[in-house]
Write an enzyme that holds these catalytic residues in place. Sequence first.
Site, PDB file in Angstrom:
ATOM      1  N   ALA A 104       0.870  -1.169   0.000  1.00 47.59           N
ATOM      2  CA  ALA A 104       0.000   0.000   0.000  1.00 47.59           C
ATOM      3  C   ALA A 104       0.911   1.224   0.000  1.00 47.59           C
ATOM      4  CB  ALA A 104      -0.877  -0.011   1.248  1.00 47.59           C
ATOM      5  N   GLY A 147       0.849  -4.949   0.933  1.00 47.20           N
ATOM      6  CA  GLY A 147      -0.327  -5.028   0.072  1.00 47.20           C
ATOM      7  C   GLY A 147      -0.038  -5.694  -1.270  1.00 47.20           C
ATOM      8  N   GLU A 150      -0.404  -9.234  -0.561  1.00 49.65           N
ATOM      9  CA  GLU A 150      -1.839  -9.464  -0.332  1.00 49.65           C
ATOM     10  C   GLU A 150      -2.624  -9.435  -1.645  1.00 49.65           C
ATOM     11  OE1 GLU A 150      -1.688  -6.317   2.608  1.00 49.65           O
ATOM     12  OE2 GLU A 150      -2.607  -7.657   4.068  1.00 49.65           O
ATOM     13  N   GLU A 170       4.863  -4.925   7.104  1.00 49.97           N
ATOM     14  CA  GLU A 170       4.132  -3.839   7.785  1.00 49.97           C
ATOM     15  C   GLU A 170       4.638  -3.606   9.203  1.00 49.97           C
ATOM     16  OE1 GLU A 170       2.729  -6.273   6.013  1.00 49.97           O
ATOM     17  OE2 GLU A 170       1.179  -5.433   4.701  1.00 49.97           O
TER      18      GLU A 170
HETATM   19  N1  CAA Z   1       4.657   3.233  -0.576  1.00 48.13           N
HETATM   20  C1  CAA Z   1       5.061   4.397  -1.122  1.00 48.13           C
HETATM   21  N2  CAA Z   1       6.227   4.545  -1.782  1.00 48.13           N
HETATM   22  C2  CAA Z   1       7.019   3.469  -1.873  1.00 48.13           C
HETATM   23  C3  CAA Z   1       6.663   2.207  -1.345  1.00 48.13           C
HETATM   24  C4  CAA Z   1       5.410   2.116  -0.665  1.00 48.13           C
HETATM   25  N3  CAA Z   1       4.949   0.957  -0.143  1.00 48.13           N
HETATM   26  N4  CAA Z   1       7.647   1.336  -1.594  1.00 48.13           N
HETATM   27  C5  CAA Z   1       8.600   2.014  -2.279  1.00 48.13           C
HETATM   28  N5  CAA Z   1       8.204   3.297  -2.460  1.00 48.13           N
HETATM   29  C6  CAA Z   1       8.936   4.360  -3.144  1.00 48.13           C
HETATM   30  C7  CAA Z   1      10.102   4.868  -2.312  1.00 48.13           C
HETATM   31  O1  CAA Z   1       9.682   5.798  -1.335  1.00 48.13           O
HETATM   32  C8  CAA Z   1      10.969   5.475  -3.384  1.00 48.13           C
HETATM   33  O2  CAA Z   1      10.434   6.723  -3.721  1.00 48.13           O
HETATM   34  P1  CAA Z   1      11.413   8.026  -3.909  1.00 48.13           P
HETATM   35  O3  CAA Z   1      12.261   7.668  -5.101  1.00 48.13           O
HETATM   36  O4  CAA Z   1      10.461   9.127  -4.175  1.00 48.13           O
HETATM   37  O5  CAA Z   1      12.189   8.145  -2.660  1.00 48.13           O
HETATM   38  C9  CAA Z   1      10.765   4.539  -4.572  1.00 48.13           C
HETATM   39  O6  CAA Z   1       9.536   3.846  -4.320  1.00 48.13           O
HETATM   40  C10 CAA Z   1      11.858   3.499  -4.711  1.00 48.13           C
HETATM   41  O7  CAA Z   1      11.971   2.825  -3.477  1.00 48.13           O
HETATM   42  P2  CAA Z   1      13.380   2.633  -2.710  1.00 48.13           P
HETATM   43  O8  CAA Z   1      14.316   3.745  -3.026  1.00 48.13           O
HETATM   44  O9  CAA Z   1      13.079   2.377  -1.278  1.00 48.13           O
HETATM   45  O10 CAA Z   1      13.893   1.284  -3.442  1.00 48.13           O
HETATM   46  P3  CAA Z   1      14.874   0.189  -2.853  1.00 48.13           P
HETATM   47  O11 CAA Z   1      15.208  -0.698  -4.002  1.00 48.13           O
HETATM   48  O12 CAA Z   1      15.998   0.814  -2.086  1.00 48.13           O
HETATM   49  O13 CAA Z   1      13.999  -0.635  -1.777  1.00 48.13           O
HETATM   50  C11 CAA Z   1      12.008  -1.788  -1.019  1.00 48.13           C
HETATM   51  C12 CAA Z   1      12.899  -1.399  -2.213  1.00 48.13           C
HETATM   52  C13 CAA Z   1      12.769  -2.749  -0.095  1.00 48.13           C
HETATM   53  C14 CAA Z   1      10.785  -2.455  -1.576  1.00 48.13           C
HETATM   54  C15 CAA Z   1      11.643  -0.520  -0.207  1.00 48.13           C
HETATM   55  O14 CAA Z   1      11.143   0.450  -1.111  1.00 48.13           O
HETATM   56  C16 CAA Z   1      10.582  -0.735   0.840  1.00 48.13           C
HETATM   57  O15 CAA Z   1      10.876  -1.257   1.899  1.00 48.13           O
HETATM   58  N6  CAA Z   1       9.322  -0.352   0.554  1.00 48.13           N
HETATM   59  C17 CAA Z   1       8.228  -0.437   1.500  1.00 48.13           C
HETATM   60  C18 CAA Z   1       7.724  -1.858   1.626  1.00 48.13           C
HETATM   61  C19 CAA Z   1       6.613  -1.926   2.646  1.00 48.13           C
HETATM   62  O16 CAA Z   1       6.805  -1.600   3.815  1.00 48.13           O
HETATM   63  N7  CAA Z   1       5.420  -2.344   2.227  1.00 48.13           N
HETATM   64  C20 CAA Z   1       4.247  -2.431   3.085  1.00 48.13           C
HETATM   65  C21 CAA Z   1       3.413  -1.201   2.975  1.00 48.13           C
HETATM   66  S1  CAA Z   1       2.090  -1.118   4.147  1.00 48.13           S
HETATM   67  C22 CAA Z   1       0.871  -2.097   3.510  1.00 48.13           C
HETATM   68  O17 CAA Z   1       0.998  -2.653   2.443  1.00 48.13           O
HETATM   69  C23 CAA Z   1      -0.378  -2.202   4.354  1.00 48.13           C
HETATM   70  C24 CAA Z   1      -1.349  -3.229   3.885  1.00 48.13           C
HETATM   71  O18 CAA Z   1      -1.319  -4.346   4.322  1.00 48.13           O
HETATM   72  C25 CAA Z   1      -2.420  -2.898   2.953  1.00 48.13           C
END
Ligand code: CAA
Length: 296
Positions: A104, A147, A150, A170
């Site tokens: 998400a 998400g 999911e 998460e």
């Molecule tokens: N939401 C919003 N933006 C996100 C995102 C997310 N879930 N995942 C990645 N992005 C964005 C980053 O902020 C970044 O944006 P900017 O260039 O503007 O800074 C861009 O995508 C590239 O990401 P990274 O620079 O972080 O890329 P990376 O290769 O270094 O890392 C990753 C990749 C490990 C996937 C890392 O991006 C990450 O940990 N992302 C979040 C994963 C996460 O926590 N997901 C769960 C979300 S909560 C949820 O999903 C709730 C639910 O159950 C419904």
Amino acid sequence: MASVRSVTRFLLGKNLFSGNIVPASNSGFVKFYSAAPAYENIKIDVVGSKKNVGLIQLNRPKALNALCKPLFVELGKAVVDFDNDNSIAAIIITGNEKAFAAGADIKEMQNNTYSLNQKGGFLREWEDIGNCGKPIIAAVNGFALGGGCELAMLCDIIYAGEKAKFGQPEINIGTIPGAGGTQRLPRYVGKSKAMEIVLTGNFIDAQEAEKMGLVSRVFPVDKLLEESIKLAERIGTHSPLIVKLAKQSVNQAYETQLKAGLQFEKSIFYGTFATEDRKEGMTAFVEKRAPNFKNE
Ligand code: CAA
């Protein structure tokens, strides 16, 4: 990997994702797709040698396909449209080489409050995917996190590229999975594995995901889409009506207790005997010929 565009162009010899959908020869498609909305966060196409596979590509590459609300509204609409289109047998949802979806959209929900989530029905749009009657295949390359994982689990079959990574991270951002992760994951992989994934936030790779039953098959990255299309085409050789009933019945295994599920299965099984396609299927077998299903 080869992109969705290049693989499907190779398979079909046509120009894909060049804007709105390319109309197919079938008049139903022309009518439907000429009115198709111009999506901003997804791309859609119709692929397969019989042009009966609806292909949806999540398309927010800069945000690793983070599932913001506008994306999900579009995704829901595309799924509902394909579900309502009689010429589509199955649907594929895919992303790109780096990400199926990284979850998400954290930036979008960062300032949400409990009451806003309640009042606005946060993530309500996701129900459109779960309500789809047709089979949905998740073709996962790269990250399928939170998400994203999911969403893949909301689909009926998950095929993965060998570099895919799954996880429910998460917990790292102070919340829990909110779109089925705590419910579907234990049903698919068992309690201990699900607890480990949810409580650590660690990622698992495609091979582990296959071993634990989350993913049904793993392919080289550049073969994933091609194999997913083949799977959808294979499903498309069967009666759409019976495919829909079979999907409903398998889903009951995850949505009810065993006894109620077995009763549900029996009633659907008996019900197929009221269909022309069941009669044709068995008759064709006995007569040693290919069945001619009429979706009746
Ligand atoms: N939401 C919003 N933006 C996100 C995102 C997310 N879930 N995942 C990645 N992005 C964005 C980053 O902020 C970044 O944006 P900017 O260039 O503007 O800074 C861009 O995508 C590239 O990401 P990274 O620079 O972080 O890329 P990376 O290769 O270094 O890392 C990753 C990749 C490990 C996937 C890392 O991006 C990450 O940990 N992302 C979040 C994963 C996460 O926590 N997901 C769960 C979300 S909560 C949820 O999903 C709730 C639910 O159950 C419904």
